[in-house]
Design a protein around this motif. Structure first.
Motif, PDB file in Angstrom:
ATOM      1  N   THR A   1       0.847  -1.197   0.000  1.00  0.00           N
ATOM      2  CA  THR A   1       0.000   0.000   0.000  1.00  0.00           C
ATOM      3  C   THR A   1       0.880   1.244   0.000  1.00  0.00           C
ATOM      4  O   THR A   1       0.525   2.274  -0.560  1.00  0.00           O
ATOM      5  N   GLY A   2       2.004   1.171   0.668  1.00  0.00           N
ATOM      6  CA  GLY A   2       2.886   2.328   0.726  1.00  0.00           C
ATOM      7  C   GLY A   2       4.278   1.890   1.115  1.00  0.00           C
ATOM      8  O   GLY A   2       4.510   0.738   1.468  1.00  0.00           O
ATOM      9  N   GLY A   3       5.212   2.848   1.043  1.00  0.00           N
ATOM     10  CA  GLY A   3       6.575   2.538   1.427  1.00  0.00           C
ATOM     11  C   GLY A   3       7.405   2.155   0.225  1.00  0.00           C
ATOM     12  O   GLY A   3       6.965   2.253  -0.924  1.00  0.00           O
ATOM     13  N   ARG A   4       8.603   1.714   0.505  1.00  0.00           N
ATOM     14  CA  ARG A   4       9.527   1.434  -0.576  1.00  0.00           C
ATOM     15  C   ARG A   4      10.368   0.206  -0.272  1.00  0.00           C
ATOM     16  O   ARG A   4      10.811   0.017   0.862  1.00  0.00           O
ATOM     17  N   ILE A   5      10.554  -0.635  -1.273  1.00  0.00           N
ATOM     18  CA  ILE A   5      11.424  -1.803  -1.138  1.00  0.00           C
ATOM     19  C   ILE A   5      12.560  -1.617  -2.136  1.00  0.00           C
ATOM     20  O   ILE A   5      12.324  -1.495  -3.341  1.00  0.00           O
ATOM     21  N   MET A   6      13.780  -1.565  -1.641  1.00  0.00           N
ATOM     22  CA  MET A   6      14.946  -1.433  -2.512  1.00  0.00           C
ATOM     23  C   MET A   6      15.701  -2.757  -2.485  1.00  0.00           C
ATOM     24  O   MET A   6      16.057  -3.263  -1.427  1.00  0.00           O
ATOM     25  N   PHE A   7      15.940  -3.299  -3.676  1.00  0.00           N
ATOM     26  CA  PHE A   7      16.720  -4.526  -3.757  1.00  0.00           C
ATOM     27  C   PHE A   7      17.944  -4.234  -4.608  1.00  0.00           C
ATOM     28  O   PHE A   7      17.808  -3.799  -5.756  1.00  0.00           O
ATOM     29  N   GLU A   8      19.109  -4.425  -4.060  1.00  0.00           N
ATOM     30  CA  GLU A   8      20.375  -4.086  -4.722  1.00  0.00           C
ATOM     31  C   GLU A   8      20.344  -2.657  -5.253  1.00  0.00           C
ATOM     32  O   GLU A   8      20.740  -2.393  -6.384  1.00  0.00           O
ATOM     33  N   GLY A   9      19.817  -1.757  -4.441  1.00  0.00           N
ATOM     34  CA  GLY A   9      19.798  -0.348  -4.824  1.00  0.00           C
ATOM     35  C   GLY A   9      18.738   0.006  -5.845  1.00  0.00           C
ATOM     36  O   GLY A   9      18.675   1.155  -6.304  1.00  0.00           O
ATOM     37  N   ARG A  10      17.901  -0.948  -6.174  1.00  0.00           N
ATOM     38  CA  ARG A  10      16.893  -0.686  -7.182  1.00  0.00           C
ATOM     39  C   ARG A  10      15.506  -0.724  -6.543  1.00  0.00           C
ATOM     40  O   ARG A  10      15.212  -1.601  -5.727  1.00  0.00           O
ATOM     41  N   ASP A  11      14.682   0.247  -6.903  1.00  0.00           N
ATOM     42  CA  ASP A  11      13.348   0.315  -6.315  1.00  0.00           C
ATOM     43  C   ASP A  11      12.449  -0.717  -6.986  1.00  0.00           C
ATOM     44  O   ASP A  11      12.170  -0.647  -8.172  1.00  0.00           O
ATOM     45  N   ILE A  12      12.013  -1.700  -6.218  1.00  0.00           N
ATOM     46  CA  ILE A  12      11.163  -2.739  -6.824  1.00  0.00           C
ATOM     47  C   ILE A  12       9.739  -2.678  -6.291  1.00  0.00           C
ATOM     48  O   ILE A  12       8.941  -3.571  -6.532  1.00  0.00           O
ATOM     49  N   THR A  13       9.418  -1.585  -5.566  1.00  0.00           N
ATOM     50  CA  THR A  13       8.130  -1.539  -4.870  1.00  0.00           C
ATOM     51  C   THR A  13       6.958  -1.776  -5.811  1.00  0.00           C
ATOM     52  O   THR A  13       6.040  -2.512  -5.496  1.00  0.00           O
ATOM     53  N   HIS A  14       6.971  -1.098  -6.939  1.00  0.00           N
ATOM     54  CA  HIS A  14       5.790  -1.175  -7.796  1.00  0.00           C
ATOM     55  C   HIS A  14       6.113  -1.696  -9.194  1.00  0.00           C
ATOM     56  O   HIS A  14       5.438  -1.342 -10.154  1.00  0.00           O
ATOM     57  N   LEU A  15       7.149  -2.508  -9.298  1.00  0.00           N
ATOM     58  CA  LEU A  15       7.471  -3.077 -10.609  1.00  0.00           C
ATOM     59  C   LEU A  15       6.303  -3.931 -11.103  1.00  0.00           C
ATOM     60  O   LEU A  15       5.629  -4.604 -10.329  1.00  0.00           O
ATOM     61  N   SER A  16       6.090  -3.891 -12.415  1.00  0.00           N
ATOM     62  CA  SER A  16       5.005  -4.691 -12.975  1.00  0.00           C
ATOM     63  C   SER A  16       5.395  -6.168 -12.935  1.00  0.00           C
ATOM     64  O   SER A  16       6.559  -6.514 -12.738  1.00  0.00           O
ATOM     65  N   MET A  17       4.422  -7.020 -13.150  1.00  0.00           N
ATOM     66  CA  MET A  17       4.678  -8.464 -13.174  1.00  0.00           C
ATOM     67  C   MET A  17       5.806  -8.806 -14.142  1.00  0.00           C
ATOM     68  O   MET A  17       6.706  -9.582 -13.827  1.00  0.00           O
ATOM     69  N   GLY A  18       5.737  -8.208 -15.318  1.00  0.00           N
ATOM     70  CA  GLY A  18       6.725  -8.509 -16.350  1.00  0.00           C
ATOM     71  C   GLY A  18       8.119  -8.064 -15.963  1.00  0.00           C
ATOM     72  O   GLY A  18       9.105  -8.784 -16.165  1.00  0.00           O
ATOM     73  N   LYS A  19       8.193  -6.865 -15.371  1.00  0.00           N
ATOM     74  CA  LYS A  19       9.507  -6.358 -14.966  1.00  0.00           C
ATOM     75  C   LYS A  19      10.032  -7.104 -13.754  1.00  0.00           C
ATOM     76  O   LYS A  19      11.229  -7.173 -13.515  1.00  0.00           O
ATOM     77  N   MET A  20       9.124  -7.640 -12.985  1.00  0.00           N
ATOM     78  CA  MET A  20       9.511  -8.345 -11.773  1.00  0.00           C
ATOM     79  C   MET A  20      10.090  -9.715 -12.121  1.00  0.00           C
ATOM     80  O   MET A  20      10.920 -10.251 -11.386  1.00  0.00           O
ATOM     81  N   ARG A  21       9.641 -10.272 -13.257  1.00  0.00           N
ATOM     82  CA  ARG A  21       9.986 -11.663 -13.567  1.00  0.00           C
ATOM     83  C   ARG A  21      11.491 -11.953 -13.548  1.00  0.00           C
ATOM     84  O   ARG A  21      11.910 -12.905 -12.870  1.00  0.00           O
TER      85      ARG A  21
END
Lengths: 352, 352
Positions: A86-106
């Motif tokens: 709902t809110g906030g931010r998740i950074m993985f290896e310095g990259r913001d993955i909070t709202h990546l689409s399904m395709g970009k997340m794959r």
């Protein structure tokens, strides 16, 4: 309560080191409660996870502990993006993955994998072990040098299973072996981060130790980073480097393992630890005695309508007026030890 | 004269199946006095629940073959008519089941379910029974028992459901109370509340309690005596003090070594028991534990061929193991040393 994603720029201040593999800021998940069928109205929200901050350095293990309903599993699912924050931010290896689409997340799924709690329901009973462990490779269209079968057999060997069992079905294995199959599947894509949700709680005591040792060996061998979600404080102490204690969707205490277990600061952590039954009988004159412990009354309140300010105040023996009106921030009391409490335990002030 | 309430001798419960004879319980003997607690510990499939169901006469209607003796207050229960066992069940002996959600009927109110046993065993009207149910709910610590008695199980939290189950078991002041994994489904803080409740009620009613669990911590808190089961047989039987301080069976050593402990220095590595619990159709020859035992090679082959008898390792403390007293002391010392080294190695590492 939701923090706009763009303004969450305080990452450096939280969690310290900037080279964290995973960095979570203000992570929030509210599940809306709706009423009506045609005109769906939002009548409330379950505040499952609320403003959670932590970070995990590469090769380290973070333990998330708490009782049922505290939001630890939801947090795990947010990290793996199985749920939309709902809110906030998740950074993985310095990259913001909070709202990546399904395709970009794959493509990122290769790096972030999950171990599930129940080895009975997390394996498809109609697929062979080879099919289950090889599925991530096929889905990600990974070409391995020796072909999928040989790779899968290597993985089975890595987790201590017989590679010959490639063609067997999950029902032919015991609980501990099934959990090993689940772990082999998790490792198939050589992930960097593994979120393990109650990896040993469904297993017998003697098998638990085997799986815990396996997880530790794999971490050393493959340089894995773990977020381990568990309710068992002894297990968490054994495998974690850092521990976050959650209560009703919030982190109430976050510290290095030894620091936390030697001197817990949050009253909830203190109560939680004293509630753990210890396998050493207390005897006075040959009569069994009751162990002295802090007794919390009642149950965890509903996350639908959590208590205002400090969420623990309804069960806390130290609660005062300020606890009901002002939310205690998660502050660093001593280096590396953060607590959200107005009246922390085990401090010079509380020793009076 | 000891006030023995329950005397179980050479109890065997076998189930013929199409795959062979399942010896779920194979020669169990113990006795229990009023006001005392026996803890039965074992992993899944060790026969601990089958034993308790056997005492309660709940194998009636299955194809179980029960031999041996179960004497409750001098009355033989093996071979007793189902009608007689039914009279005793609920009045003289009662059971608390593991999962309160599936043991409570979702269609009936909590009050009605508690009143049922009282109605069956006493010549009273519905009103009296309902009042009795409300009393009991109050006794087990449910707030506002009069109104909560009209609630349905889904309106209760997990801890409250377990309290309701306990109230139901207590409705006719049973002299023998069997609690089968009473806290496994609960959170630690709620578990502590329920263990306290069982303790208090036992003091109040002076009943004999059998507590069945896989959690060594729970038995240590509550039990006077401990029975460790493995593959349907007794591995060790003795006072809680002896069993925890000088465990006599390598299986008990293994259980203690494989669980991470919160009350002691953290071990760098757990010492698991290798392998998995055996299938009850194909129980290993000789000592059922020998394929998993580190010390099976030191008994001159007897572990593989001869079923060990229960022998006294110290007065009143029995273990079924072929190791001689000297061997046992030597191996136990070595194992403890191994553990201490593991924890000190870590401590020096941490200081460096």
């Amino acid at each position: 309560m939701s923090t706009p994603v763009s303004t969450a720029g305080t990452a450096g201040a939280i969690g310290g080191a900037g080279d964290a593999l995973l960095e979570v800021t203000g992570l929030t998940k509210h599940f809306p409660i709706t009423r009506g069928i045609i005109f769906r109205q939002k009548v409330g929200a379950v505040q499952a996870v609320d403003q959670v901050d932590f970070s995990v350095a590469p090769g380290q293990t973070l333990g998330l502990v708490g009782e049922s309903g505290c939001g630890k599993t939801t947090t795990g699912r947010l990290l793996t993006r199985l749920l939309e924050p709902t809110g906030g931010r998740i950074m993985f290896e310095g990259r913001d993955i909070t709202h990546l689409s399904m395709g970009k997340m794959r493509p990122l799924r290769r790096d972030i994998q999950m171990i599930f709690q129940d080895p009975y329901s997390s394996l498809n009973p109609r697929h062979t072990v080879g099919g289950i462990v090889g599925a991530p490779l096929r889905l990600q269209k990974v070409k391995t040098e020796k072909g999928i079968k040989a790779t899968v057999q290597e993985l089975l060997e890595l987790v201590g299973l017989n590679p010959e069992h490639y063609n067997r079905y999950p029902h032919e294995f015991s609980g501990g072996q099934r959990q090993r199959i689940g772990i082999a599947r998790t490792l198939a894509l050589r992930p960097k981060l593994i979120v393990a949700d109650e990896p040993v709680s469904a297993l017998d005591v003697s098998i638990q130790a085997q799986v815990i040792n396996l997880l530790e060996d794999l971490q050393n061998e493959l340089g894995l980073t773990y977020v381990v979600i568990a309710h068992d404080l002894s297990v968490v102490r054994h495998i974690s480097d850092h521990v976050a204690v959650m209560y009703l969707g919030k982190i109430v205490e976050l510290a290095g393992r030894d620091q936390l277990y030697a001197a817990p600061r949050h009253p909830y952590t203190v109560a939680l630890m004293s509630a753990v039954p210890v396998p050493a009988p207390v005897r006075v004159d040959g009569r069994r005695q009751r162990r002295e412990r802090i007794r919390l009354s009642g149950d965890v309140p509903s996350p639908l309508n959590p208590p205002p300010a400090c969420r623990f105040h309804t069960r806390c023996w130290k609660a005062q007026e300020v606890c009901r009106t002002q939310e205690p921030p998660l502050t660093e009391l001593i280096p590396g030890h953060r607590v959200a409490c107005h009246f922390p335990e085990n401090t010079a002030a509380s020793a009076e | 004269m000891p006030d023995t309430l329950l005397d179980v001798a050479d109890l065997r419960i076998h189930f013929p199946t199409s795959d062979g004879l399942v010896k779920a319980v194979d020669g169990i003997s113990f006795s229990l006095e009023r006001g005392q607690t026996l803890g039965i510990v074992g992993e899944s499939g060790s026969g601990k629940s089958v034993t308790s169901l056997g005492i309660m006469g709940l194998h009636h209607g299955t194809n179980a073959q029960i031999t041996g003796h179960i004497k409750l207050d001098g009355e033989e229960l093996v071979g007793a008519t189902p009608g007689r066992v039914r009279e005793l069940r609920g009045s003289k002996m009662a059971m608390i089941f593991q999962d309160p959600l599936s043991s409570l009927h979702p269609y009936y109110t909590i009050g009605a379910q508690i009143a049922e046993a009282y109605l069956v065993h006493n010549q009273v009207g519905k009103k009296v029974a309902h009042k009795h149910a409300i009393d009991l709910l109050g006794r087990v610590g449910i707030p506002q028992p009069a109104s909560r008695a009209d609630d349905y199980p889904h309106q209760f939290s997990g801890g409250m459901r377990q309290r309701a189950m306990i109230a139901m078991a207590l409705s006719c002041d049973p002299e023998l109370l069997i609690a089968d994994e009473p806290t496994t489904a609960l959170d630690v803080t709620v578990q502590a509340q329920i263990l306290d409740l069982i303790w208090d009620l036992q003091q109040e009613y002076h009943s004999a309690v059998i507590i069945i669990t896989h959690d060594l911590g729970v038995v240590a808190e509550l039990s006077d005596d401990i029975l460790v089961m493995y593959a349907g047989r007794m591995a060790e039987y003795g006072s809680a003090e002896d069993t925890f301080d000088q465990p006599g069976h390598p299986y008990t050593w293994g259980l203690l070594a494989s669980m991470p402990r919160i009350d002691e220095a953290r071990l760098e590595r757990l010492v698991p028991i290798k392998g998995t619990p055996p299938s009850l159709i194909n129980v290993p020859s000789g000592c059922a534990f020998h394929p998993r035992c580190r010390y099976a090679g030191f008994t001159g082959g007897r572990s593989q061929t001869e079923v060990p008898e229960l022998r006294e390792v110290s007065p009143g403390h029995l273990a079924a193991c072929h190791l001689t007293g000297d061997q046992r002391r030597k191996f136990r010392t070595e194992l403890v040393l191994e553990e201490t080294e593991a924890s000190t190695a870590r401590m020096t590492q941490g200081e460096a």
